[in-house]
Design a protein around this motif. Structure first.
Motif: not given
Lengths: 358, 124
Positions: A228-253
């Motif tokens: 988790d810290t490795l992916r976060l340092e790279m700014g990679f999205c994690l499903y369930g945290n940064d993106i989910d059923d309700d988040t716009s993929p466009i807003a998520a970059g």
């Protein structure tokens, strides 16, 4: 709910892993220390057992048509032996899951999906299916991610295939440690390396061979904590945290993997969002003063008005700074913008930064 | 799992070493193992009188954050400054160099656990 065990469970327990429930599985979160494991991957080589991830085969004459409909990305240019990142849009503006597609041949593809979403994805893809043959092979596959600057040197000892020739987001099917597997130049760490899709029966032998080959580089087993810290340092999205059923993929970059060159689920709404912009945007944030941002913390202005929300946060083991991903009001999303993150009722000075953080 | 015999414990996985009317407080070996790498301990209650069970600070690990609770009622006298520059000492020596605060006891209460009771709490 009963937790499922991954095939190499006993090996992890024997190595002293702390096993925790994750996405319905008992998974190794840490063997020794989150920091030590993190730095082993950044500077040397480490191995993650991520066998909880799901794998679906999509095949037949209708495979491509089905995938083009369900995936945000355009698979028409994908070549055999190439992989592609994308997501499954839902029909109400959110994201069913993010995933990787592997093209085995014109009529055979493998999708790799998040463990927590295996059942949801299977149902969704079955509903949207345009006539492809679907097969869930998740329980047959052990997935080992061998990551870090010494990953290639480690694995090269175990195979005659030239791993230098396997470019990023490409894969081969070949022998490694005497076992046939998919060797894929992908990963979730930004440290380089490979992901190995191994038949369950071969997994113990392959695990042992990798650790023997990597001994000279001080290879370590790595838990989900450091993942988790490795992916976060790279700014990679994690499903369930940064993106989910309700988040716009466009807003998520995720606009870069949203291709309007073809029709797909909810393309109309997403195209409109891309053209008109979204109210919030997912950005990288760094603490200027001291503190560690966490999921759910609020981003506020100097008058304590809420202007956003942290979706992932931790301390970077490389820079020792508090880092986060969070949604912030458009207009305030530009790198350099000074904001505050509310930590235990105090406004901690922070700023928007470009990712990766390192 | 290291659970020294000369300390008392709490259900919040802290230890307390009572010396007359003062005491030292830290987190247990079990707690540091659960938290993982500790990177920061925040105690901004020095000089405050705090009831048993109330929060006196927070401990930040790489993966998680946890509140710290007063094992007894008392006044926070001192924070272990060494942790500021060397937080990993809480992982490596939780009962010694990794102590967190020194306090003056006003009411010991009756909620402290013996080493045996703490052992059974964590299933040892």
């Amino acid at each position: 709910m009963d937790l499922k065990r991954i095939p190499l469970h006993e090996i992890h327990v024997g190595l002293g892993a702390k096993m925790v429930p994750f996405a319905g599985y008992e998974m190794p979160v840490r063997y020794s220390s989150d920091k030590e494991e993190h730095l082993a991957v950044r500077n040397g080589v480490g191995v993650f057992d991520v066998s909880h991830m799901g794998e679906f085969m999509v095949s037949g004459p209708k495979a491509l048509e089905t995938l083009q409909w369900i995936s945000s990305n355009d698979l028409s240019k994908l070549t055999e032996g190439q992989a592609q990142y994308g997501y499954l849009p839902n029909d109400k503006g959110g994201v069913v899951d993010d995933f990787i597609t592997y093209k085995m041949s014109d009529e055979e593809y493998m999708l790799v999906v998040n463990a927590s979403n295996i059942e949801k994805d299977w149902t969704w893809i079955s509903e949207q299916n345009k006539g492809a043959t679907l097969k869930n092979i998740s329980d047959d596959i052990v997935l080992l991610a061998v990551q870090g600057p010494k990953a290639k040197d480690t694995l090269q000892k175990l195979t005659k295939a030239d791993l230098s020739a396997v470019k990023y987001y490409h894969f081969i099917e070949d022998q490694l440690a005497g076992k046939k597997m998919i060797i894929s130049a992908t990963g979730y760490t930004g440290a380089g390396g490979f992901e190995l899709y191994i038949q369950k029966k071969d997994a113990t032998a392959v695990w042992e061979a990798i650790f023997e080959a990597g001994a000279e580089y001080n290879i370590l087993p790595i838990g989900l904590g450091a993942r988790d810290t490795l992916r976060l340092e790279m700014g990679f999205c994690l499903y369930g945290n940064d993106i989910d059923d309700d988040t716009s993929p466009i807003a998520a970059g995720l606009g870069w993997v949203t291709k309007f060159t073809k029709d797909f689920v909810n393309a109309g709404q997403l195209k409109k969002e891309k053209e008109e912009g979204t109210e919030f945007k997912l950005v990288g944030l760094e603490i200027v003063d001291k503190g560690i941002p966490r999921h759910g913390y609020r981003i506020v202005d100097d008058e304590s008005n809420i202007i956003g929300l942290i979706t992932s946060g931790s301390i970077s083991p490389v820079t020792n700074k508090g880092i986060a991903l969070g949604y912030i009001k458009s207009g305030l999303h530009k790198p350099g913008t000074e904001v505050n993150i509310e930590i235990r009722n105090k406004n901690i000075k922070s700023k928007v930064v470009k990712t990766p953080f390192i | 799992m290291n659970i020294p015999d000369n300390l008392s414990y709490t259900e919040d996985h802290e230890w307390i070493r009572i010396e007359g009317d003062t005491a030292f407080v830290g987190i247990t070996d079990f707690a540091q193992g659960e938290l993982g790498d500790i990177v920061y301990v925040e105690v901004e209650t020095i000089g405050d009188e705090i009831e048993a069970g109330e929060i006196f600070g927070t401990v930040e690990a790489v993966k998680t954050v946890s509140d710290l609770f007063m094992p007894v009622s008392g006044e926070v006298l001192e924070f272990n400054d060494q942790i500021e520059s060397n937080p990993e000492v809480v992982n490596s020596d939780p009962y010694g160099e990794g102590w967190l605060i020194k306090l003056k006891i006003t009411n010991k209460g009756s909620k402290l656990l013996s080493p045996e009771e703490y052992k059974s709490l964590i299933g040892q």
